[in-house]
Each structure stands twice: as structure tokens, then as C-alpha cells.
Motif scaffolding. Structure first.
Motif, PDB file in Angstrom:
ATOM      1  N   LEU A  30       0.823  -1.208   0.000  1.00  0.00           N
ATOM      2  CA  LEU A  30       0.000   0.000   0.000  1.00  0.00           C
ATOM      3  C   LEU A  30       0.862   1.264   0.000  1.00  0.00           C
ATOM      4  O   LEU A  30       0.517   2.257  -0.648  1.00  0.00           O
ATOM      5  N   ALA A  31       1.985   1.230   0.722  1.00  0.00           N
ATOM      6  CA  ALA A  31       2.889   2.389   0.734  1.00  0.00           C
ATOM      7  C   ALA A  31       3.483   2.626  -0.650  1.00  0.00           C
ATOM      8  O   ALA A  31       3.610   3.778  -1.084  1.00  0.00           O
ATOM      9  N   LEU A  32       3.832   1.549  -1.354  1.00  0.00           N
ATOM     10  CA  LEU A  32       4.355   1.706  -2.711  1.00  0.00           C
ATOM     11  C   LEU A  32       3.292   2.285  -3.642  1.00  0.00           C
ATOM     12  O   LEU A  32       3.586   3.173  -4.457  1.00  0.00           O
ATOM     13  N   ILE A  33       2.076   1.799  -3.526  1.00  0.00           N
ATOM     14  CA  ILE A  33       0.989   2.319  -4.357  1.00  0.00           C
ATOM     15  C   ILE A  33       0.724   3.789  -4.042  1.00  0.00           C
ATOM     16  O   ILE A  33       0.572   4.615  -4.950  1.00  0.00           O
ATOM     17  N   ALA A  34       0.698   4.126  -2.754  1.00  0.00           N
ATOM     18  CA  ALA A  34       0.500   5.528  -2.366  1.00  0.00           C
ATOM     19  C   ALA A  34       1.653   6.393  -2.865  1.00  0.00           C
ATOM     20  O   ALA A  34       1.446   7.533  -3.302  1.00  0.00           O
ATOM     21  N   GLY A  35       2.866   5.857  -2.832  1.00  0.00           N
ATOM     22  CA  GLY A  35       4.014   6.590  -3.359  1.00  0.00           C
ATOM     23  C   GLY A  35       3.877   6.838  -4.851  1.00  0.00           C
ATOM     24  O   GLY A  35       4.226   7.913  -5.351  1.00  0.00           O
ATOM     25  N   VAL A  57       3.974   4.877 -12.225  1.00  0.00           N
ATOM     26  CA  VAL A  57       3.480   3.571 -12.660  1.00  0.00           C
ATOM     27  C   VAL A  57       4.365   2.453 -12.100  1.00  0.00           C
ATOM     28  O   VAL A  57       3.868   1.417 -11.638  1.00  0.00           O
ATOM     29  N   ALA A  58       5.682   2.659 -12.105  1.00  0.00           N
ATOM     30  CA  ALA A  58       6.601   1.645 -11.585  1.00  0.00           C
ATOM     31  C   ALA A  58       6.326   1.368 -10.106  1.00  0.00           C
ATOM     32  O   ALA A  58       6.290   0.208  -9.675  1.00  0.00           O
ATOM     33  N   LEU A  59       6.134   2.418  -9.327  1.00  0.00           N
ATOM     34  CA  LEU A  59       5.832   2.236  -7.904  1.00  0.00           C
ATOM     35  C   LEU A  59       4.495   1.529  -7.700  1.00  0.00           C
ATOM     36  O   LEU A  59       4.368   0.642  -6.862  1.00  0.00           O
ATOM     37  N   THR A  60       3.504   1.924  -8.472  1.00  0.00           N
ATOM     38  CA  THR A  60       2.180   1.319  -8.343  1.00  0.00           C
ATOM     39  C   THR A  60       2.198  -0.152  -8.742  1.00  0.00           C
ATOM     40  O   THR A  60       1.625  -1.001  -8.060  1.00  0.00           O
ATOM     41  N   VAL A  61       2.871  -0.458  -9.833  1.00  0.00           N
ATOM     42  CA  VAL A  61       2.984  -1.857 -10.269  1.00  0.00           C
ATOM     43  C   VAL A  61       3.753  -2.670  -9.230  1.00  0.00           C
ATOM     44  O   VAL A  61       3.371  -3.805  -8.910  1.00  0.00           O
ATOM     45  N   VAL A  65       2.287  -6.018  -7.463  1.00  0.00           N
ATOM     46  CA  VAL A  65       3.007  -7.300  -7.523  1.00  0.00           C
ATOM     47  C   VAL A  65       3.333  -7.780  -6.112  1.00  0.00           C
ATOM     48  O   VAL A  65       3.189  -8.966  -5.792  1.00  0.00           O
ATOM     49  N   LEU A  66       3.756  -6.869  -5.250  1.00  0.00           N
ATOM     50  CA  LEU A  66       4.071  -7.240  -3.876  1.00  0.00           C
ATOM     51  C   LEU A  66       2.841  -7.777  -3.151  1.00  0.00           C
ATOM     52  O   LEU A  66       2.938  -8.733  -2.379  1.00  0.00           O
ATOM     53  N   ALA A  67       1.685  -7.187  -3.391  1.00  0.00           N
ATOM     54  CA  ALA A  67       0.458  -7.683  -2.758  1.00  0.00           C
ATOM     55  C   ALA A  67       0.151  -9.113  -3.194  1.00  0.00           C
ATOM     56  O   ALA A  67      -0.215  -9.963  -2.377  1.00  0.00           O
ATOM     57  N   VAL A  68       0.313  -9.397  -4.476  1.00  0.00           N
ATOM     58  CA  VAL A  68       0.083 -10.760  -4.983  1.00  0.00           C
ATOM     59  C   VAL A  68       1.088 -11.729  -4.372  1.00  0.00           C
ATOM     60  O   VAL A  68       0.733 -12.828  -3.924  1.00  0.00           O
ATOM     61  N   LEU A  69       2.365 -11.325  -4.334  1.00  0.00           N
ATOM     62  CA  LEU A  69       3.386 -12.186  -3.740  1.00  0.00           C
ATOM     63  C   LEU A  69       3.136 -12.410  -2.256  1.00  0.00           C
ATOM     64  O   LEU A  69       3.428 -13.493  -1.732  1.00  0.00           O
ATOM     65  N   ALA A  70       2.604 -11.403  -1.572  1.00  0.00           N
ATOM     66  CA  ALA A  70       2.307 -11.545  -0.143  1.00  0.00           C
ATOM     67  C   ALA A  70       1.241 -12.608   0.091  1.00  0.00           C
ATOM     68  O   ALA A  70       1.348 -13.419   1.019  1.00  0.00           O
ATOM     69  N   VAL A  71       0.217 -12.625  -0.751  1.00  0.00           N
ATOM     70  CA  VAL A  71      -0.836 -13.639  -0.611  1.00  0.00           C
ATOM     71  C   VAL A  71      -0.258 -15.028  -0.872  1.00  0.00           C
ATOM     72  O   VAL A  71      -0.525 -15.973  -0.123  1.00  0.00           O
ATOM     73  N   ARG A  72       0.546 -15.144  -1.928  1.00  0.00           N
ATOM     74  CA  ARG A  72       1.161 -16.441  -2.241  1.00  0.00           C
ATOM     75  C   ARG A  72       2.047 -16.907  -1.104  1.00  0.00           C
ATOM     76  O   ARG A  72       2.042 -18.085  -0.731  1.00  0.00           O
ATOM     77  N   ARG A  73       2.826 -16.003  -0.534  1.00  0.00           N
ATOM     78  CA  ARG A  73       3.717 -16.342   0.579  1.00  0.00           C
ATOM     79  C   ARG A  73       2.899 -16.781   1.791  1.00  0.00           C
ATOM     80  O   ARG A  73       3.221 -17.774   2.442  1.00  0.00           O
ATOM     81  N   TRP A  74       1.858 -16.041   2.124  1.00  0.00           N
ATOM     82  CA  TRP A  74       1.022 -16.389   3.280  1.00  0.00           C
ATOM     83  C   TRP A  74       0.445 -17.798   3.119  1.00  0.00           C
ATOM     84  O   TRP A  74       0.476 -18.594   4.045  1.00  0.00           O
ATOM     85  N   ALA A  99      14.217  -3.592  -6.192  1.00  0.00           N
ATOM     86  CA  ALA A  99      13.332  -2.632  -6.853  1.00  0.00           C
ATOM     87  C   ALA A  99      13.498  -1.240  -6.255  1.00  0.00           C
ATOM     88  O   ALA A  99      13.538  -0.234  -6.983  1.00  0.00           O
ATOM     89  N   ILE A 100      13.629  -1.161  -4.952  1.00  0.00           N
ATOM     90  CA  ILE A 100      13.792   0.139  -4.299  1.00  0.00           C
ATOM     91  C   ILE A 100      15.136   0.759  -4.667  1.00  0.00           C
ATOM     92  O   ILE A 100      15.228   1.973  -4.903  1.00  0.00           O
TER      93      ILE A 100
END
Length: 115
Positions: A30-35, A57-61, A65-74, A99-100
């Protein structure tokens, strides 16, 4: 069906720790998307056309992607705990840090060439 009945639920403390880790990754996403939104909406136009929108766009993407990876990891950690198996390794911290670093280098370049 018998194998499913033999499976024990993991200790609730581990389940809650896994959930807290998931929520930390979601906060980061969410912080990346807000950024990304902030870059596009709050930063004045840069000397390189389209760069501001590209960074946004790069930050939002990256956040998506991180949100999807977080669900997969969980899910994979939860499944491993349920099966009393070794926890899977994660490349998410390395990917996020990479990425950062790339975005930071890009921003330093933009700031240095800005009139």
C-alpha cells in the motif's frame, strides 16, 4: 480423505505470526501504491517528459506485484505449517530491496539532471 483428517492445525501463535507478516507485506504494498500516486499528483513536471508518470506507474505496479506475492507467501507458509513441513524460502525481501535500489538510483539521476 483420511490424510486430511490426520492433518493438525498449526499452533495459533504461528498462524497469527504468519498473518502479521502478511499484513506487514500488505502495508508495504500500500505504501508503494501511495508513493506512485504521490509521485504523479504532487511532484511538478520533470525535465524529462513522461518520467514522472513512469516512476509513478513503476511504484504502483511494484505495490500490486508485492500484494500478490504476499498472498502467495502467506498461503505457502500456512500450508507448510499445516503439513508440519519446512517453511519455504522467500525471495521477496531481495526483490523488494532491488526494486527500491533501482528506483532510488533513477530518482537520484532525475534530481541531478533537473535544472
Amino acid at each position: 480423505m483420511a490424510a486430511e483428517d490426520d492433518r493438525e492445525d498449526p499452533d495459533y501463535r504461528f498462524t497469527l505470526a504468519n498473518e502479521r507478516t502478511f499484513l506487514a507485506w500488505i502495508r508495504t504494498a500500500l505504501a508503494l501504491i501511495a508513493g506512485g500516486v504521490a509521485v504523479v499528483q504532487l511532484i511538478p513536471a520533470l525535465s524529462i517528459p513522461g518520467l514522472r508518470h513512469g516512476l509513478g506507474v513503476a511504484l504502483t505496479v511494484a505495490g500490486g506485484v508485492l500484494a500478490v506475492l504476499a498472498v502467495r507467501r502467506w498461503r505457502s507458509v500456512q500450508a507448510a505449517m499445516s503439513e508440519d513441513a519446512e517453511l519455504p524460502r522467500s525471495h521477496m525481501p531481495i526483490l523488494l530491496a532491488g526494486a527500491i535500489v533501482v528506483l532510488t538510483i533513477a530518482l537520484i539521476f532525475v534530481i541531478s539532471v533537473q535544472p
